[in-house]
Design a protein around this motif. Structure first.
Motif, PDB file in Angstrom:
ATOM      1  N   ALA A  72       0.886  -1.426  -0.056  1.00  0.00           N
ATOM      2  CA  ALA A  72      -0.159  -0.098  -0.128  1.00  0.00           C
ATOM      3  C   ALA A  72       1.003   1.178   0.299  1.00  0.00           C
ATOM      4  O   ALA A  72      -0.033   2.193  -0.694  1.00  0.00           O
ATOM      5  N   MET A  73       1.646   1.192   1.171  1.00  0.00           N
ATOM      6  CA  MET A  73       3.281   2.328   0.687  1.00  0.00           C
ATOM      7  C   MET A  73       2.964   2.223  -0.533  1.00  0.00           C
ATOM      8  O   MET A  73       3.320   3.615  -0.655  1.00  0.00           O
ATOM      9  N   GLU A  74       3.560   1.545  -0.892  1.00  0.00           N
ATOM     10  CA  GLU A  74       4.161   1.653  -2.805  1.00  0.00           C
ATOM     11  C   GLU A  74       3.024   2.252  -3.842  1.00  0.00           C
ATOM     12  O   GLU A  74       3.895   2.981  -4.768  1.00  0.00           O
ATOM     13  N   GLN A  75       1.709   2.599  -3.545  1.00  0.00           N
ATOM     14  CA  GLN A  75       1.212   2.438  -4.132  1.00  0.00           C
ATOM     15  C   GLN A  75       0.892   3.988  -4.204  1.00  0.00           C
ATOM     16  O   GLN A  75       0.716   4.989  -4.932  1.00  0.00           O
ATOM     17  N   HIS A  76       1.518   4.403  -2.493  1.00  0.00           N
ATOM     18  CA  HIS A  76       0.831   6.020  -2.361  1.00  0.00           C
ATOM     19  C   HIS A  76       2.307   7.172  -2.210  1.00  0.00           C
ATOM     20  O   HIS A  76       2.871   7.895  -2.142  1.00  0.00           O
ATOM     21  N   GLY A  77       3.685   5.983  -3.234  1.00  0.00           N
ATOM     22  CA  GLY A  77       5.030   6.451  -3.219  1.00  0.00           C
ATOM     23  C   GLY A  77       5.663   6.947  -1.548  1.00  0.00           C
ATOM     24  O   GLY A  77       6.208   7.750  -2.069  1.00  0.00           O
ATOM     25  N   ILE A  78       4.880   5.887  -0.792  1.00  0.00           N
ATOM     26  CA  ILE A  78       6.054   6.413   0.334  1.00  0.00           C
ATOM     27  C   ILE A  78       7.012   4.961   0.676  1.00  0.00           C
ATOM     28  O   ILE A  78       6.322   4.126   0.750  1.00  0.00           O
TER      29      ILE A  78
ATOM     30  N   GLN B 291      -1.235  12.049   6.798  1.00  0.00           N
ATOM     31  CA  GLN B 291      -1.551  13.455   7.213  1.00  0.00           C
ATOM     32  C   GLN B 291      -0.424  14.417   7.385  1.00  0.00           C
ATOM     33  O   GLN B 291       0.018  15.221   7.988  1.00  0.00           O
ATOM     34  N   GLU B 292       1.024  13.162   7.307  1.00  0.00           N
ATOM     35  CA  GLU B 292       2.337  13.507   8.285  1.00  0.00           C
ATOM     36  C   GLU B 292       3.332  13.938   7.167  1.00  0.00           C
ATOM     37  O   GLU B 292       4.068  14.084   7.255  1.00  0.00           O
ATOM     38  N   ASN B 293       2.682  13.757   6.143  1.00  0.00           N
ATOM     39  CA  ASN B 293       3.214  14.413   4.418  1.00  0.00           C
ATOM     40  C   ASN B 293       4.396  13.030   5.171  1.00  0.00           C
ATOM     41  O   ASN B 293       5.828  13.806   4.244  1.00  0.00           O
ATOM     42  N   THR B 294       4.580  11.936   5.072  1.00  0.00           N
ATOM     43  CA  THR B 294       5.723  11.069   5.559  1.00  0.00           C
ATOM     44  C   THR B 294       6.429  10.978   3.866  1.00  0.00           C
ATOM     45  O   THR B 294       6.235  10.485   3.340  1.00  0.00           O
ATOM     46  N   ASP B 295       7.608  10.888   4.378  1.00  0.00           N
ATOM     47  CA  ASP B 295       8.893  10.828   3.069  1.00  0.00           C
ATOM     48  C   ASP B 295       9.268   9.578   3.173  1.00  0.00           C
ATOM     49  O   ASP B 295      10.052   8.747   1.840  1.00  0.00           O
ATOM     50  N   HIS B 296       9.282   8.955   4.481  1.00  0.00           N
ATOM     51  CA  HIS B 296       9.926   7.348   4.427  1.00  0.00           C
ATOM     52  C   HIS B 296       9.444   6.746   5.662  1.00  0.00           C
ATOM     53  O   HIS B 296       9.272   7.380   6.849  1.00  0.00           O
TER      54      HIS B 296
END
Length: 412
Positions: A151-157, A383-388
């Motif tokens: 799921a994170m890959e799909q959202h580019g994280i 929500q946190e605009n997470t980069d990694h």
């Protein structure tokens, strides 16, 4: 006349001797009975009259106090179980007997007590073996991690899953000579068989320990801050930063008598405490550590360390004030730092000061995270605009806690 078996004949001879000597041994038997009854009476009165201890600092755990009587508890058997736990925890001179039991186990050549090995140089090393039920917990956790990563890959994280070893994996040169490491190795074999893709920190820490570096506490299940530093260096390429050299840090010993969790469960009270040493760097006090509950900051630290924790029973809480569910770490003097969402257990407490030099941090403990009040971890990451995202878990936690199932909440 029927032939008598030799054993029966011998038994009759012993009974005959007992009858003949009964008048001579009656006094000794009576004395023994009186002594046993007196000891039982003293122990019973002591349990009832002496003040109850609610906490054992030596074992770092809450003790069972006197249970409340109820007919329901009596009928379902829980009352008798609670009474047994109460007697075991409040037993007079309990610490003395616990220590004596540990010494006897070692004298018998077992090299361990309560599943804790007595290694060389004062190392107390937990001998952890996992059950089939725990293997099922591991499988569920790994499946949840895989779904979350997808799921994170799909959202580019970008997502990294790193696993922290145990003392038994790291301090191999400290293990008793006769210790069979097969069961310890099986834990990693089972993890690999799940097909999980993870960053294994074992080799890094094992090499440092073999070189005589104190990367693990002798009496606790955690790595030292030096061990956390080597993990920080090992993760640098994956997380995308240039690690600071060890020479950039100054060692500061803040505690000389730390007794960790392994010491508490071992019963080996004679093993001496050890030090807690921080790796400080110029400007680390300018960081702000916020402990958050219910969406509100309830406590703030200037820097990374809660020095008041050094006066409590759990000095390891000096790192970030303990293993709270939400901890935010930022540098008010810095702008536009990338955001790292650190999904963690207690190992992350001492690696955070290193990672904070490169990221703003939000540390979240999935073991106590409430998805009903806080929402999904996916929504939190967005929500946190997470980069990694870094999921940093001890291998023990992967087997013992099924909390990672909540990673899949809110995923399609």
């Amino acid at each position: 006349m029927a032939k008598q078996h030799p054993a029966d004949r011998q038994a009759e001879e012993y009974l005959s001797i007992e009858r003949a000597k009964a008048h001579q041994t009656k006094g000794a038997h009576t004395a023994l009975l009186v002594i046993c009854a007196t000891l039982l009476l003293i122990m019973g009165l002591s349990l009832c009259l002496l003040p109850q201890r609610e906490f054992s600092a030596e074992e770092n755990r809450v003790l069972t106090t006197a249970p409340t009587f109820s007919f329901d508890a009596l009928l379902d058997g829980s009352l008798t179980a609670d009474i047994a736990d109460f007697c075991a925890d409040q037993f007079p001179l309990r610490s003395l007997f616990v220590s004596a039991k540990a010494r006897i186990e070692l004298l018998l050549g077992k090299q361990e007590n309560n599943d804790v090995l007595l290694g060389s140089d004062g190392y107390l090393i937990a001998r952890q073996e996992y059950t089939e039920d725990q293997k099922q917990i591991l499988s569920k956790n790994v499946n949840a991690i895989a779904r979350f990563e997808q799921a994170m890959e799909q959202h580019g994280i970008p997502f990294t899953f790193a696993v922290v070893p145990r003392s038994v994996d790291v301090n191999t040169t400290k293990l008793p000579a006769a210790y069979d490491a097969t069961n310890a190795a099986a834990a990693w074999k089972w993890l690999e068989e799940t097909g999980a893709e993870f960053f294994n920190l074992t080799d890094t820490l094992q090499s440092a320990a073999a070189n005589g570096e104190a990367v693990w506490y002798k009496t606790d299940h955690h790595w030292t801050m030096l061990g956390a530093y080597y993990a920080y260096v090992a993760l640098a390429d994956t997380l995308g930063y240039e690690p600071y050299a060890l020479e950039d840090y100054t060692m500061e010993t803040v505690c000389e008598d730390f007794y960790g969790t392994t010491h508490g469960s071992s019963g080996m009270r004679w093993v001496e405490g050890e030090s807690i040493t921080l790796l400080r760097y110029e400007g680390d006090e300018t960081f702000t550590t916020e402990i958050i509950e219910g969406g509100k900051t309830v406590r703030t630290l200037s820097g990374f360390y809660d020095f008041n924790a050094l006066d409590t029973h759990d000095e390891y809480n000096v790192f970030l004030g303990g293993t709270n569910t939400f901890i935010r770490v930022t540098d008010p003097t810095r702008e536009d730092a990338p955001m790292l969402l650190l999904l963690k257990d207690s190992f992350s407490q001492s690696i955070a000061p290193f990672l904070a030099r490169h990221f703003d941090l939000l540390l979240v403990d999935p073991r106590t995270y409430d998805i009903r009040s806080s929402g999904s971890l996916l929504s939190l990451a967005k929500q946190e605009n997470t980069d990694h995202i870094l999921l940093l878990y001890g291998i023990d936690t992967l087997y013992d806690s099924d909390s990672l199932n909540d990673l899949t909440f809110g995923l399609k």
